[in-house]
Motif scaffolding. Structure first.
Motif, PDB file in Angstrom:
ATOM      1  N   CYS A 197      87.950  13.490  30.570  1.00  0.00           N
ATOM      2  CA  CYS A 197      86.546  13.392  30.989  1.00  0.00           C
ATOM      3  C   CYS A 197      85.642  12.756  29.930  1.00  0.00           C
ATOM      4  O   CYS A 197      84.464  12.532  30.197  1.00  0.00           O
ATOM      5  CB  CYS A 197      86.014  14.751  31.418  1.00  0.00           C
ATOM      6  SG  CYS A 197      85.809  15.919  30.071  1.00  0.00           S
ATOM      7  N   GLN A 225      90.515  17.302  32.948  1.00  0.00           N
ATOM      8  CA  GLN A 225      89.530  17.705  31.941  1.00  0.00           C
ATOM      9  C   GLN A 225      89.773  16.967  30.619  1.00  0.00           C
ATOM     10  O   GLN A 225      88.829  16.581  29.934  1.00  0.00           O
ATOM     11  CB  GLN A 225      89.596  19.226  31.728  1.00  0.00           C
ATOM     12  CG  GLN A 225      88.612  19.764  30.723  1.00  0.00           C
ATOM     13  CD  GLN A 225      87.172  19.679  31.205  1.00  0.00           C
ATOM     14  OE1 GLN A 225      86.910  19.629  32.393  1.00  0.00           O
ATOM     15  NE2 GLN A 225      86.240  19.661  30.272  1.00  0.00           N
ATOM     16  N   SER A 226      91.032  16.728  30.294  1.00  0.00           N
ATOM     17  CA  SER A 226      91.374  16.061  29.038  1.00  0.00           C
ATOM     18  C   SER A 226      91.012  14.572  29.035  1.00  0.00           C
ATOM     19  O   SER A 226      91.106  13.921  28.003  1.00  0.00           O
ATOM     20  CB  SER A 226      92.868  16.228  28.752  1.00  0.00           C
ATOM     21  OG  SER A 226      93.641  15.684  29.817  1.00  0.00           O
ATOM     22  N   CYS A 286      84.875   8.939  35.764  1.00  0.00           N
ATOM     23  CA  CYS A 286      86.031   9.325  34.958  1.00  0.00           C
ATOM     24  C   CYS A 286      87.273   8.764  35.648  1.00  0.00           C
ATOM     25  O   CYS A 286      87.380   8.811  36.873  1.00  0.00           O
ATOM     26  CB  CYS A 286      86.119  10.839  34.838  1.00  0.00           C
ATOM     27  SG  CYS A 286      84.763  11.542  33.900  1.00  0.00           S
ATOM     28  N   LYS A 323      81.943  16.456  25.593  1.00  0.00           N
ATOM     29  CA  LYS A 323      81.967  16.646  27.040  1.00  0.00           C
ATOM     30  C   LYS A 323      83.225  17.394  27.460  1.00  0.00           C
ATOM     31  O   LYS A 323      84.253  16.817  27.705  1.00  0.00           O
ATOM     32  CB  LYS A 323      81.893  15.288  27.743  1.00  0.00           C
ATOM     33  CG  LYS A 323      81.741  15.398  29.227  1.00  0.00           C
ATOM     34  CD  LYS A 323      81.599  14.040  29.834  1.00  0.00           C
ATOM     35  CE  LYS A 323      81.436  14.179  31.331  1.00  0.00           C
ATOM     36  NZ  LYS A 323      81.414  12.922  31.981  1.00  0.00           N
ATOM     37  N   GLY A 324      83.154  18.686  27.529  1.00  0.00           N
ATOM     38  CA  GLY A 324      84.218  19.462  28.103  1.00  0.00           C
ATOM     39  C   GLY A 324      85.256  19.993  27.124  1.00  0.00           C
ATOM     40  O   GLY A 324      85.953  20.942  27.446  1.00  0.00           O
ATOM     41  N   LEU A 325      85.414  19.411  25.974  1.00  0.00           N
ATOM     42  CA  LEU A 325      86.405  19.900  25.020  1.00  0.00           C
ATOM     43  C   LEU A 325      85.681  20.508  23.825  1.00  0.00           C
ATOM     44  O   LEU A 325      84.948  19.849  23.127  1.00  0.00           O
ATOM     45  CB  LEU A 325      87.307  18.762  24.541  1.00  0.00           C
ATOM     46  CG  LEU A 325      88.111  18.041  25.617  1.00  0.00           C
ATOM     47  CD1 LEU A 325      88.888  16.902  25.005  1.00  0.00           C
ATOM     48  CD2 LEU A 325      89.022  18.982  26.343  1.00  0.00           C
TER      49      LEU A 325
END
Length: 175
Positions: A78, A75-76, A70, A172-174
């Motif tokens: 990833c 997080q935004s 990444c 992925k993550g969101l």
């Protein structure tokens, strides 16, 4: 050379020496703006831990790699993998790079990654041609970003879309 015997897998601890050798053979002022410093196995593994690269092997020989991570710890961000690829000069122009790229697209998509991105020097015409043939598109250009070998060189930013999500969210993550 029979490329039918080439296999792609995640990097392992035992690959470090061969990966360092590939870096020393491939990266120069035509392919990277950074002056490569000699590295130890330990420093290499700190920056490239096992599993952070796909490696192409023929028999027991590592003939190329594709690194991925990444681009930021956010997080935004990833859903993006920034990639770099190198193939040992003895194995170039044999389809190893294309095999690694196709495997990367599948691996990243399986991880929920939506976008692959990379940077390439405008003077590296072979790499630009290769990336375009793999479906990468220019998304930006940092004009005269580096001064190499007595001239200013643009840094080209390229990207490849992996998946289009119907609901607009990233797997992925969101959510």
């Amino acid at each position: 050379m029979n490329l039918g015997q080439a296999a792609v897998r995640l990097s392992e601890l035992k690959d470090a020496a061969e990966l360092i050798e590939i870096d020393e053979l491939v990266w120069n002022s035509q392919t990277t703006p950074a002056v490569l410093q000699p590295v130890t196995r330990e420093s290499f593994l700190q920056q490239n831990p096992p599993g952070s690269q796909l490696v192409a092997v023929i028999g027991e020989t590592v003939c190329g790699y594709l690194g991925f991570s990444c681009p930021t710890p956010l997080q935004s961000n990833c859903h993006v993998y920034e990639i770099n690829i190198a193939v040992h000069p003895s194995y170039q122009r044999l389809g190893i790079g294309r095999t690694l790229m196709e495997e990367m697209k599948q691996h990243a998509a399986a991880q929920g990654v939506r976008k692959l991105c990379l940077r390439v020097l405008a003077t590296n015409e072979r790499a630009l041609e290769f990336y375009r043939s793999c479906g990468f598109m220019e998304q930006g250009r940092l004009v005269e970003e580096f001064y190499l070998d007595g001239r200013y060189v643009d840094d080209i930013l390229m990207w490849y879309p992996l998946i289009q999500l119907k609901d607009g969210n990233n797997k992925k993550g969101l959510s």
